[in-house]
Motif scaffolding. Structure first.
Motif, PDB file in Angstrom:
ATOM      1  N   TRP A  61       0.835  -1.205   0.000  1.00  0.00           N
ATOM      2  CA  TRP A  61       0.000   0.000   0.000  1.00  0.00           C
ATOM      3  C   TRP A  61       0.869   1.254   0.000  1.00  0.00           C
ATOM      4  O   TRP A  61       1.996   1.233   0.482  1.00  0.00           O
ATOM      5  N   THR A  62       0.310   2.348  -0.517  1.00  0.00           N
ATOM      6  CA  THR A  62       0.962   3.640  -0.293  1.00  0.00           C
ATOM      7  C   THR A  62       0.731   4.040   1.163  1.00  0.00           C
ATOM      8  O   THR A  62      -0.295   3.737   1.762  1.00  0.00           O
ATOM      9  N   LYS A  63       1.719   4.752   1.700  1.00  0.00           N
ATOM     10  CA  LYS A  63       1.723   5.070   3.123  1.00  0.00           C
ATOM     11  C   LYS A  63       1.080   6.421   3.418  1.00  0.00           C
ATOM     12  O   LYS A  63       1.000   6.846   4.570  1.00  0.00           O
ATOM     13  N   SER A  64       0.630   7.117   2.388  1.00  0.00           N
ATOM     14  CA  SER A  64      -0.066   8.397   2.559  1.00  0.00           C
ATOM     15  C   SER A  64      -1.152   8.514   1.499  1.00  0.00           C
ATOM     16  O   SER A  64      -1.182   7.757   0.528  1.00  0.00           O
ATOM     17  N   ASN A  65      -2.051   9.459   1.707  1.00  0.00           N
ATOM     18  CA  ASN A  65      -3.205   9.624   0.815  1.00  0.00           C
ATOM     19  C   ASN A  65      -2.799  10.239  -0.521  1.00  0.00           C
ATOM     20  O   ASN A  65      -1.872  11.054  -0.593  1.00  0.00           O
ATOM     21  N   LEU A  66      -3.541   9.890  -1.547  1.00  0.00           N
ATOM     22  CA  LEU A  66      -3.256  10.346  -2.904  1.00  0.00           C
ATOM     23  C   LEU A  66      -3.436  11.861  -3.015  1.00  0.00           C
ATOM     24  O   LEU A  66      -4.371  12.440  -2.460  1.00  0.00           O
ATOM     25  N   ARG A  67      -2.544  12.497  -3.793  1.00  0.00           N
ATOM     26  CA  ARG A  67      -2.581  13.951  -3.983  1.00  0.00           C
ATOM     27  C   ARG A  67      -2.656  14.348  -5.457  1.00  0.00           C
ATOM     28  O   ARG A  67      -2.667  15.535  -5.781  1.00  0.00           O
ATOM     29  N   VAL A  68      -2.726  13.402  -6.351  1.00  0.00           N
ATOM     30  CA  VAL A  68      -2.597  13.687  -7.775  1.00  0.00           C
ATOM     31  C   VAL A  68      -3.778  14.515  -8.289  1.00  0.00           C
ATOM     32  O   VAL A  68      -4.918  14.366  -7.833  1.00  0.00           O
ATOM     33  N   SER A  69      -3.496  15.400  -9.248  1.00  0.00           N
ATOM     34  CA  SER A  69      -4.531  16.263  -9.836  1.00  0.00           C
ATOM     35  C   SER A  69      -4.883  15.848 -11.266  1.00  0.00           C
ATOM     36  O   SER A  69      -5.696  16.509 -11.911  1.00  0.00           O
ATOM     37  N   ARG A  70      -4.263  14.777 -11.765  1.00  0.00           N
ATOM     38  CA  ARG A  70      -4.482  14.317 -13.135  1.00  0.00           C
ATOM     39  C   ARG A  70      -4.675  12.814 -13.151  1.00  0.00           C
ATOM     40  O   ARG A  70      -4.147  12.090 -12.297  1.00  0.00           O
ATOM     41  N   TYR A  71      -5.420  12.363 -14.143  1.00  0.00           N
ATOM     42  CA  TYR A  71      -5.509  10.930 -14.369  1.00  0.00           C
ATOM     43  C   TYR A  71      -4.167  10.420 -14.908  1.00  0.00           C
ATOM     44  O   TYR A  71      -3.288  11.195 -15.287  1.00  0.00           O
ATOM     45  N   ARG A  72      -4.056   9.112 -14.959  1.00  0.00           N
ATOM     46  CA  ARG A  72      -2.790   8.484 -15.349  1.00  0.00           C
ATOM     47  C   ARG A  72      -2.331   8.895 -16.745  1.00  0.00           C
ATOM     48  O   ARG A  72      -1.135   8.917 -17.041  1.00  0.00           O
ATOM     49  N   ASN A  73      -3.276   9.247 -17.625  1.00  0.00           N
ATOM     50  CA  ASN A  73      -2.912   9.643 -18.993  1.00  0.00           C
ATOM     51  C   ASN A  73      -2.594  11.136 -19.111  1.00  0.00           C
ATOM     52  O   ASN A  73      -2.327  11.636 -20.206  1.00  0.00           O
ATOM     53  N   GLY A  74      -2.671  11.858 -17.996  1.00  0.00           N
ATOM     54  CA  GLY A  74      -2.361  13.282 -18.007  1.00  0.00           C
ATOM     55  C   GLY A  74      -3.560  14.192 -18.059  1.00  0.00           C
ATOM     56  O   GLY A  74      -3.422  15.416 -17.903  1.00  0.00           O
ATOM     57  N   ASP A  75      -4.751  13.647 -18.282  1.00  0.00           N
ATOM     58  CA  ASP A  75      -5.954  14.475 -18.302  1.00  0.00           C
ATOM     59  C   ASP A  75      -6.208  15.086 -16.923  1.00  0.00           C
ATOM     60  O   ASP A  75      -6.076  14.397 -15.896  1.00  0.00           O
ATOM     61  N   ILE A  76      -6.600  16.353 -16.908  1.00  0.00           N
ATOM     62  CA  ILE A  76      -6.841  17.062 -15.656  1.00  0.00           C
ATOM     63  C   ILE A  76      -8.145  16.587 -15.018  1.00  0.00           C
ATOM     64  O   ILE A  76      -9.163  16.437 -15.699  1.00  0.00           O
ATOM     65  N   ILE A  77      -8.129  16.351 -13.705  1.00  0.00           N
ATOM     66  CA  ILE A  77      -9.328  16.024 -12.955  1.00  0.00           C
ATOM     67  C   ILE A  77      -9.987  17.337 -12.530  1.00  0.00           C
ATOM     68  O   ILE A  77      -9.333  18.183 -11.918  1.00  0.00           O
ATOM     69  N   PRO A  78     -11.253  17.563 -12.865  1.00  0.00           N
ATOM     70  CA  PRO A  78     -11.898  18.826 -12.492  1.00  0.00           C
ATOM     71  C   PRO A  78     -11.868  19.077 -10.984  1.00  0.00           C
ATOM     72  O   PRO A  78     -11.970  18.146 -10.180  1.00  0.00           O
ATOM     73  N   THR A  79     -11.740  20.350 -10.622  1.00  0.00           N
ATOM     74  CA  THR A  79     -11.761  20.746  -9.210  1.00  0.00           C
ATOM     75  C   THR A  79     -12.352  22.147  -9.119  1.00  0.00           C
ATOM     76  O   THR A  79     -12.707  22.754 -10.133  1.00  0.00           O
ATOM     77  N   GLY A  80     -12.464  22.655  -7.899  1.00  0.00           N
ATOM     78  CA  GLY A  80     -13.022  23.989  -7.708  1.00  0.00           C
ATOM     79  C   GLY A  80     -14.528  24.054  -7.878  1.00  0.00           C
ATOM     80  O   GLY A  80     -15.076  25.132  -8.113  1.00  0.00           O
ATOM     81  N   LEU A  81     -15.218  22.927  -7.752  1.00  0.00           N
ATOM     82  CA  LEU A  81     -16.665  22.893  -7.947  1.00  0.00           C
ATOM     83  C   LEU A  81     -17.387  23.570  -6.786  1.00  0.00           C
ATOM     84  O   LEU A  81     -17.017  23.384  -5.616  1.00  0.00           O
ATOM     85  N   SER A  82     -18.422  24.356  -7.112  1.00  0.00           N
ATOM     86  CA  SER A  82     -19.294  24.915  -6.088  1.00  0.00           C
ATOM     87  C   SER A  82     -20.043  23.783  -5.398  1.00  0.00           C
ATOM     88  O   SER A  82     -20.077  22.647  -5.877  1.00  0.00           O
ATOM     89  N   ASN A  83     -20.673  24.103  -4.270  1.00  0.00           N
ATOM     90  CA  ASN A  83     -21.431  23.070  -3.556  1.00  0.00           C
ATOM     91  C   ASN A  83     -22.502  22.444  -4.442  1.00  0.00           C
ATOM     92  O   ASN A  83     -22.674  21.220  -4.454  1.00  0.00           O
ATOM     93  N   SER A  84     -23.229  23.261  -5.190  1.00  0.00           N
ATOM     94  CA  SER A  84     -24.299  22.721  -6.024  1.00  0.00           C
ATOM     95  C   SER A  84     -23.749  21.898  -7.181  1.00  0.00           C
ATOM     96  O   SER A  84     -24.312  20.850  -7.536  1.00  0.00           O
ATOM     97  N   ALA A  85     -22.637  22.346  -7.766  1.00  0.00           N
ATOM     98  CA  ALA A  85     -22.022  21.573  -8.845  1.00  0.00           C
ATOM     99  C   ALA A  85     -21.491  20.250  -8.326  1.00  0.00           C
ATOM    100  O   ALA A  85     -21.617  19.204  -8.987  1.00  0.00           O
ATOM    101  N   TRP A  86     -20.897  20.275  -7.129  1.00  0.00           N
ATOM    102  CA  TRP A  86     -20.392  19.045  -6.518  1.00  0.00           C
ATOM    103  C   TRP A  86     -21.537  18.050  -6.290  1.00  0.00           C
ATOM    104  O   TRP A  86     -21.421  16.863  -6.594  1.00  0.00           O
ATOM    105  N   GLU A  87     -22.641  18.533  -5.790  1.00  0.00           N
ATOM    106  CA  GLU A  87     -23.778  17.674  -5.470  1.00  0.00           C
ATOM    107  C   GLU A  87     -24.368  17.033  -6.713  1.00  0.00           C
ATOM    108  O   GLU A  87     -24.882  15.902  -6.654  1.00  0.00           O
ATOM    109  N   ASN A  88     -24.296  17.698  -7.841  1.00  0.00           N
ATOM    110  CA  ASN A  88     -25.011  17.242  -9.035  1.00  0.00           C
ATOM    111  C   ASN A  88     -24.133  16.591 -10.096  1.00  0.00           C
ATOM    112  O   ASN A  88     -24.645  16.102 -11.097  1.00  0.00           O
ATOM    113  N   THR A  89     -22.832  16.567  -9.903  1.00  0.00           N
ATOM    114  CA  THR A  89     -21.972  15.984 -10.927  1.00  0.00           C
ATOM    115  C   THR A  89     -22.041  14.462 -10.917  1.00  0.00           C
ATOM    116  O   THR A  89     -22.256  13.840  -9.869  1.00  0.00           O
TER     117      THR A  89
END
Length: 208
Positions: free
Chosen positions: A28-56
């Motif tokens: 196992w990894t000994k700490s929590n994941l911090r990556v901001s991109r998928y393995r192929n380099g695509d960016i994982i969306p972030t900065g979602l408002s509460n309503s956007a987070w709830e509905n995605t």
């Protein structure tokens, strides 16, 4: 507990380095994941408002209270759609564990009723990243060093930093529900839960 033979560390797409720990037959990894991109380099969306987070229904991550200090202490909080994305969260040769792989871990540590203590970091506040006392049962005998990073809930709210940590498995129980694990400051067990996939939990990686 020893690091994993042949994989003392692993590096994600962003260049974050994770130490490994051998727990029984698993690595196992000994700490929590911090990556901001998928393995192929695509960016994982972030900065979602509460309503956007709830509905995605697409992959996204958040940092607790959008504070970069928390990213360093606890890693990112990913919804389950990011976990399930076929582009992959974990580095090559590693994966987010299934429910059965979590079960293997907890059984090696004596069962879910006591495994939490073996998984939890023994650090207490005011140590940065520490648990709120009493941190019941905590020994970190596994070397897993689980911190209390809190969650981002269904409606987008951040909750339970310093008293709770939650981690995803890949296992989907229904269209909107997936299996996770949780640790609490006042108990020594490993909680087995069914949670909404829009929730933001921590992620650990397990070697293939």
């Amino acid at each position: 507990p020893p690091p994993c033979p042949g994989a003392l560390t692993v590096t994600d797409f962003d260049g974050n380095i994770y130490h490994s720990v051998q727990v029984g037959s698993q690595c196992w990894t000994k700490s929590n994941l911090r990556v901001s991109r998928y393995r192929n380099g695509d960016i994982i969306p972030t900065g979602l408002s509460n309503s956007a987070w709830e509905n995605t229904t697409s992959g996204a991550y958040a940092i607790y209270n959008s504070d970069p200090v928390n990213d360093g202490l606890y890693g990112k909080l990913y919804n389950h759609y990011a976990v399930a994305d076929n582009r992959g969260l974990c580095p090559t040769g590693w994966h987010v564990p299934s429910d059965s792989e979590w079960t293997t871990l907890e059984n090696h540590l004596g069962g879910a009723g006591v495994a939490g203590g073996a998984l939890k970091s023994t650090a207490l506040l005011p140590t940065p990243g520490g648990w709120i006392p009493p941190n019941s049962g905590a020994t970190n005998s596994s070397g897993f060093s689980a911190p209390p990073g809190g969650i981002r809930g269904t409606t987008g709210q951040f909750m339970n930093m310093s008293s709770y940590g939650a981690w995803w498995s890949t296992t989907v129980l229904s269209g909107s529900i997936a299996r996770g694990r949780g640790l609490r400051n006042s108990y020594g067990d490993l909680q087995i839960g069914a949670s909404y996939r829009v929730d933001g939990f921590s992620v650990r990686c397990c070697r293939d």
